[in-house]
Enzyme design. Structure first.
Site, short mmCIF file in Angstrom:
data_model
loop_
_atom_site.label_atom_id
_atom_site.label_comp_id
_atom_site.label_asym_id
_atom_site.label_seq_id
_atom_site.Cartn_x
_atom_site.Cartn_y
_atom_site.Cartn_z
N GLU A 100 -19.41 40.12 9.21
CA GLU A 100 -20.68 39.98 9.93
C GLU A 100 -20.52 40.56 11.43
OE1 GLU A 100 -22.33 36.21 7.31
OE2 GLU A 100 -21.20 35.76 9.13
N CYS A 113 -21.76 41.32 18.97
CA CYS A 113 -20.32 40.61 18.69
C CYS A 113 -19.80 41.12 17.44
CB CYS A 113 -20.83 39.00 18.51
SG CYS A 113 -19.50 38.13 18.03
N CYS A 120 -9.94 35.14 8.52
CA CYS A 120 -9.00 34.85 9.74
C CYS A 120 -7.65 34.13 9.15
CB CYS A 120 -9.76 34.17 10.94
SG CYS A 120 -8.70 34.09 12.23
N CYS A 124 -8.35 26.88 12.74
CA CYS A 124 -8.80 26.19 13.86
C CYS A 124 -9.73 25.23 13.11
CB CYS A 124 -9.69 26.85 14.99
SG CYS A 124 -8.61 28.09 15.84
N CYS A 127 -13.91 25.76 13.20
CA CYS A 127 -14.36 27.15 12.88
C CYS A 127 -14.66 27.13 11.45
CB CYS A 127 -13.52 28.12 13.68
SG CYS A 127 -13.91 29.80 13.35
N CYS A 344 -21.32 31.13 17.53
CA CYS A 344 -19.97 31.03 17.25
C CYS A 344 -19.25 30.12 16.40
CB CYS A 344 -19.29 30.72 18.79
SG CYS A 344 -19.99 31.37 20.41
N1 SAH Z 1 -10.43 34.33 17.26
C1 SAH Z 1 -10.90 34.89 18.34
C2 SAH Z 1 -12.15 35.26 18.16
C3 SAH Z 1 -13.19 34.74 17.61
S1 SAH Z 1 -14.32 34.38 19.15
C4 SAH Z 1 -10.69 33.34 19.12
O1 SAH Z 1 -10.55 32.35 18.75
O2 SAH Z 1 -11.17 33.62 20.32
C5 SAH Z 1 -15.14 32.76 18.52
C6 SAH Z 1 -15.51 31.77 19.32
O3 SAH Z 1 -16.21 30.72 19.01
C7 SAH Z 1 -14.08 31.06 19.86
O4 SAH Z 1 -14.11 30.74 21.28
C8 SAH Z 1 -13.85 29.80 19.23
O5 SAH Z 1 -13.31 28.82 19.90
C9 SAH Z 1 -15.48 29.34 19.08
N2 SAH Z 1 -15.98 28.42 17.90
C10 SAH Z 1 -15.05 28.60 16.65
N3 SAH Z 1 -16.15 27.39 15.88
C11 SAH Z 1 -17.06 27.20 16.73
C12 SAH Z 1 -18.28 26.18 16.33
N4 SAH Z 1 -18.11 25.82 15.09
N5 SAH Z 1 -19.03 25.96 17.31
C13 SAH Z 1 -18.87 26.75 18.41
N6 SAH Z 1 -18.02 27.61 18.85
C14 SAH Z 1 -17.03 27.72 17.97
#
Ligand code: SAH
Length: 360
Positions: A100, A113, A120, A124, A127, A344
């Site tokens: 996506e 984006c 991945c 985390c 996420c 995000c």
């Molecule tokens: N793997 C990289 C690139 C992905 S960026 C990274 O982790 O930075 C995606 C962003 O969204 C990251 O800052 C992550 O911390 C944030 N994120 C992940 N899950 C989320 C959620 N459920 N709500 C809001 N932000 C989230």
């Protein structure tokens, strides 16, 4: 030469640097300058076949069609959010896998984006993408084609893409070579010619990748998903922290910032009752105070089957106020497109369902 991916016995050109294209065209007995023409067609104009490359002789086009191919992602779905400003693209890759990308409009800014991996490898806890596991890396061409595709669509309407964030599915620094190649091609004049200051890469905090990128001389913007200001908490919600704790991460960020001479961004996903207290805000402020940076607070976007809670407005405001009082440049990113699971951390494709995209 690049990772030469072949379809049949044809060489895939999207993802080649101009120099590599030159090697290829001369190997076909063509003049070296043809490489620039072809690069402009592929990257800038977004051509998907050789037939339309009208400044090349018919015979040349025929030869190229026999020997080379140009990757062209299929769009399996295009979903607009209620805000009318956000569009999620579901792209199908040549092997049927899907990723996506999310287009966001904000004033005159058009930011795409893009994803760097299918799924991945990180886990985390908050996420959605992490739940897919890593399915595979994207090639440089597959990363770029998300941009080429969307830009072509925008241009057809007299609009244009202005900014790129590598914040989609995947951890860009764990697909290092392809991501760096893609960034260089975004930036090159014979590539997409997008200014390096308009390109930002977000990382979970993979320290060796940050240090390597610092040596690359690319000056791409760096965003770091910090998300917690103490090691115990960060390790609990982001397992990467057990290997590269906060002190090591910040040392790498400082090194990077010195090299690029550009402010870094710290992302901080706000999880109610987990990392949004007054103390958390104070700890965060103290931690990054001496680093020229910006803090981007992201109220958590819902992901199915998790126990996290989106913080209420007051908790967000309180957190932000503390950071601002500590003189930190702080922005709040109420994610765009939450209703279409384009926010995000919401990008997710069910492994069992090739047919449907599902928001996390
Ligand atoms: N793997 C990289 C690139 C992905 S960026 C990274 O982790 O930075 C995606 C962003 O969204 C990251 O800052 C992550 O911390 C944030 N994120 C992940 N899950 C989320 C959620 N459920 N709500 C809001 N932000 C989230």
């Amino acid at each position: 030469m690049a990772d030469v991916s072949q379809s049949g016995d044809r060489v895939e050109l999207k993802g080649f640097y101009p120099g590599e294209l030159e090697e290829f065209v001369t190997s076909l007995g063509l003049e070296p300058y043809r490489a620039r023409q072809i690069a402009a067609w592929i990257y800038n104009r977004g051509s998907t076949d050789f037939a339309g490359m009208t400044d090349l002789a018919r015979g040349v086009r025929a030869k190229l069609s026999q020997r080379a191919s140009i990757l062209n992602l299929e769009v399996a779905a295009r979903i607009g959010a209620d805000d009318g400003e956000t569009v999620k693209y579901l792209f199908e890759l040549p092997d049927g896998r899907r990723v996506e990308s999310v287009l966001m409009r904000d004033g005159r800014r058009r930011t795409l984006c893009v994803s760097s991996q299918v799924g991945c490898p990180l886990d985390c806890t908050f996420c959605a993408t992490g739940r897919m596991g890593l399915i595979r890396n994207l090639s440089a061409g597959e990363i770029l084609d998300q941009l080429v595709f969307v830009r072509r669509e925008l241009r057809a309407r007299g609009d244009d893409l202005t900014n790129v964030v590598l914040m989609g599915m995947g951890e860009p620094l764990l697909n290092y070579a392809n991501v760096v190649r893609a960034i260089r091609l975004m930036n090159l004049d014979y590539g997409l010619a997008i200014g390096i200051r308009r390109i930002t890469l977000s990382t979970v905090g993979y320290v060796p990748g940050i240090l390597r990128l610092a040596r690359e001389g690319l000056k791409v913007g760096l965003a770091v998903s910090l998300n917690a200001a103490d090691d115990a908490l960060r390790s609990r919600i982001m397992s990467i922290n057990r290997r590269w704790p906060i002190a090591e991460l910040l040392a790498a960020v400082r090194a990077y910032r010195k090299r690029i001479d550009r402010r870094v961004t710290f992302e901080y996903v706000l999880l109610h009752g987990v990392n949004d207290s007054v103390e958390d805000a104070g700890r965060l402020a103290a931690l990054v105070r001496d680093i020229p940076c910006k803090v981007n607070v992201i109220p958590w976007n819902p992901v199915e089957d998790t126990a996290f809670v989106r913080p209420p407005r007051e908790a967000v405001d309180r957190f932000v106020r503390i950071l601002r009082n500590a003189r930190l440049t702080t922005t709040v990113r109420y994610s765009r497109g939450v209703d279409i699971a384009a926010g995000c951390g919401q990008l997710y494709i069910r492994p069992d369902a090739a047919e449907t995209a599902s928001g996390g």
